[in-house]
Design an enzyme around this catalytic site. Structure first.
Site, mmCIF file in Angstrom:
data_model
loop_
_atom_site.group_PDB
_atom_site.id
_atom_site.type_symbol
_atom_site.label_atom_id
_atom_site.label_comp_id
_atom_site.label_asym_id
_atom_site.label_seq_id
_atom_site.Cartn_x
_atom_site.Cartn_y
_atom_site.Cartn_z
ATOM 1 N N SER A 26 -10.067 -27.460 -5.144
ATOM 2 C CA SER A 26 -10.789 -27.228 -6.396
ATOM 3 C C SER A 26 -12.257 -26.981 -6.080
ATOM 4 O O SER A 26 -12.852 -27.694 -5.270
ATOM 5 C CB SER A 26 -10.647 -28.453 -7.311
ATOM 6 N N ASP A 64 -6.586 -25.174 -14.712
ATOM 7 C CA ASP A 64 -6.425 -26.297 -15.634
ATOM 8 C C ASP A 64 -6.738 -25.920 -17.073
ATOM 9 O O ASP A 64 -5.928 -26.132 -17.979
ATOM 10 C CB ASP A 64 -7.302 -27.476 -15.203
ATOM 11 N N ARG A 73 -22.892 -31.893 -16.325
ATOM 12 C CA ARG A 73 -21.962 -32.279 -17.390
ATOM 13 C C ARG A 73 -22.641 -32.612 -18.716
ATOM 14 O O ARG A 73 -22.200 -32.142 -19.766
ATOM 15 C CB ARG A 73 -21.067 -33.440 -16.928
ATOM 16 N N ASP A 88 -15.934 -36.951 -14.362
ATOM 17 C CA ASP A 88 -16.346 -35.987 -15.374
ATOM 18 C C ASP A 88 -15.851 -36.337 -16.769
ATOM 19 O O ASP A 88 -16.518 -36.045 -17.764
ATOM 20 C CB ASP A 88 -15.894 -34.578 -14.991
#
Length: 397
Positions: A181, A17, A96, A125
């Site tokens: 993922s 990505d 995060r 996220d």
């Protein structure tokens, strides 16, 4: 050529990505500065740097933020006994805000007006990254490609991204045969997407060093917590190995617990945006510390204080999961939880065996446990006859 739009700092992982996004941002007219956070994942960082530069990044930052991740984000979660929906230890949710904090710092250092990330428009996220960015730098502008129609209509799925990568000579580790993922940090490894989106598909958990079946021998450990209930030492009673620094201690527990299959869960959870998602998480060290802390806290904390603190932990977990680490209410909760931990210290003895954590014993100079008072063999400073009135009063209603 697109009109020049300025400099954007991209939270870059080197995967499919963000590699495609890096090139796409350049197509849109941005100068891209790539930022790769080292939060304990197994990564060839130098190869990632070369790859980002080869794809056109003007500059690459690789920042090791492992220590602050443990001390400033994981330790408060351990103190809180943070657990989302009774099972999830918040590995990604804690990482995060730690990553985004440095993202903003680099943007300010570079004089960049924009930051960008590769989070999906369906997930949590995006919220976690952006709420942190706006909290720390309200004037920052966020470029979120997966929410831009010109991006997600062009790339409706991973196959289109892989075609784009092939066309632009972007090397990526993902192939159509392994389309799930994976996200890794010190706290956990998560697996989702692809074949795992079918909640009936069984995942056998044989990736990496984590062994879902555990091992046949018991590993016994002693964990020491200082005042404020911060882990300060872990000792393996088998070989005498001791680890003391926050980062070293956490990495060691990950290794031990991972070999024993500790901390692996397969759950369906409720995302903040409103949909349910299936995730597979491996949180070895976090699981050991959750159980150890829970035990020493019960040993040293007043009953009524603990009841209130349990409610605070529930709210804290929800706020962290939803991306509100830097909100006024979450900062307030961290202070309250920290205050509750001042007398929580001591030593916990435990063992790990075939995916389980077993508490074996504990001691603390601040213990509220009175052995004589609770004994069945001596009366101690207690009058049993007093219990009659206690029972009668409670039976009135």
């Amino acid at each position: 050529m697109a009109q020049h739009k300025g400099t954007v700092v991209l939270a870059y992982s080197g995967g499919l990505d963000t590699s495609c996004i890096l090139v796409w941002l350049e197509e849109q007219g941005y100068d891209v500065v790539a930022y790769l956070a080292n939060i304990g994942q197994k990564e060839d960082f130098e190869a990632a740097r070369k790859k980002a530069l080869a794809l056109g990044a003007k500059k690459v930052y690789i920042e090791d933020i492992s220590r602050e991740f443990v001390e400033e984000f994981i330790w408060p979660a351990v103190q809180a006994n943070a657990l989302y929906e009774d099972r999830y230890l918040l590995g990604t949710a804690l990482a995060r805000p730690c990553i985004a904090r440095k993202l903003v710092e680099i943007a300010q250092r570079e004089g960049a007006q924009f930051v960008a990330h590769g989070a999906t428009g369906k997930g949590n996220d995006q919220v976690r990254f952006e709420l942190t960015c706006y909290a720390l730098c309200p004037n920052i502008k966020v470029v979120a490609p997966w929410r831009l129609p010109e991006f997600y209509q062009r790339f409706p799925g991973r196959r289109e991204l892989m075609d784009y990568a092939k066309k632009h000579g972007i090397p990526v580790p993902v192939t159509p045969q392994t389309p799930w993922s994976m996200d890794e940090n010190l706290m956990h490894i998560s697996y989702e997407a692809g074949i795992l989106e079918n909640p009936k598909v069984i995942d056998h958990g044989r990736r990496g060093s984590h062994r879902a079946e555990g091992v046949s021998c018991i590993c016994s450990l002693i964990g020491n917590f200082t005042a404020g209930c911060v882990p300060v030492k872990v000792t393996n009673t088998g070989d005498g190995a001791t680890r003391c620094s926050a980062l070293e201690l956490f990495v060691y527990l990950n290794n031990i617990a991972g070999k024993h299959g500790v901390g692996r869960i397969d759950i369906v959870e409720n995302r903040f945006v409103g949909m349910k998602s299936r995730g597979i998480y491996e949180t070895p060290a976090g699981t050991i510390l959750y159980h150890a802390h829970l035990d020493i806290e019960a040993f040293t904390m007043d009953r009524e204080v603990r009841k209130i603190k349990q409610g605070l932990a529930l709210k804290f977990s929800e706020l962290v999961y939803n991306g509100f680490w830097h909100s006024p209410e979450c900062e307030f909760l961290r202070q309250c939880i920290g205050r509750s931990q001042e007398a929580v210290l001591g030593t916990v003895r435990l063992s790990v065996f075939k995916g389980q954590v077993y508490i074996l014993g504990r001691e603390s100079p601040r213990s509220l446990y009175n052995e004589e008072l609770v004994s069945m063999n001596v009366q101690g400073d207690y009058e049993p006859a007093d219990a009659t009135g206690f029972i009668n009063i409670n039976s009135l209603r």
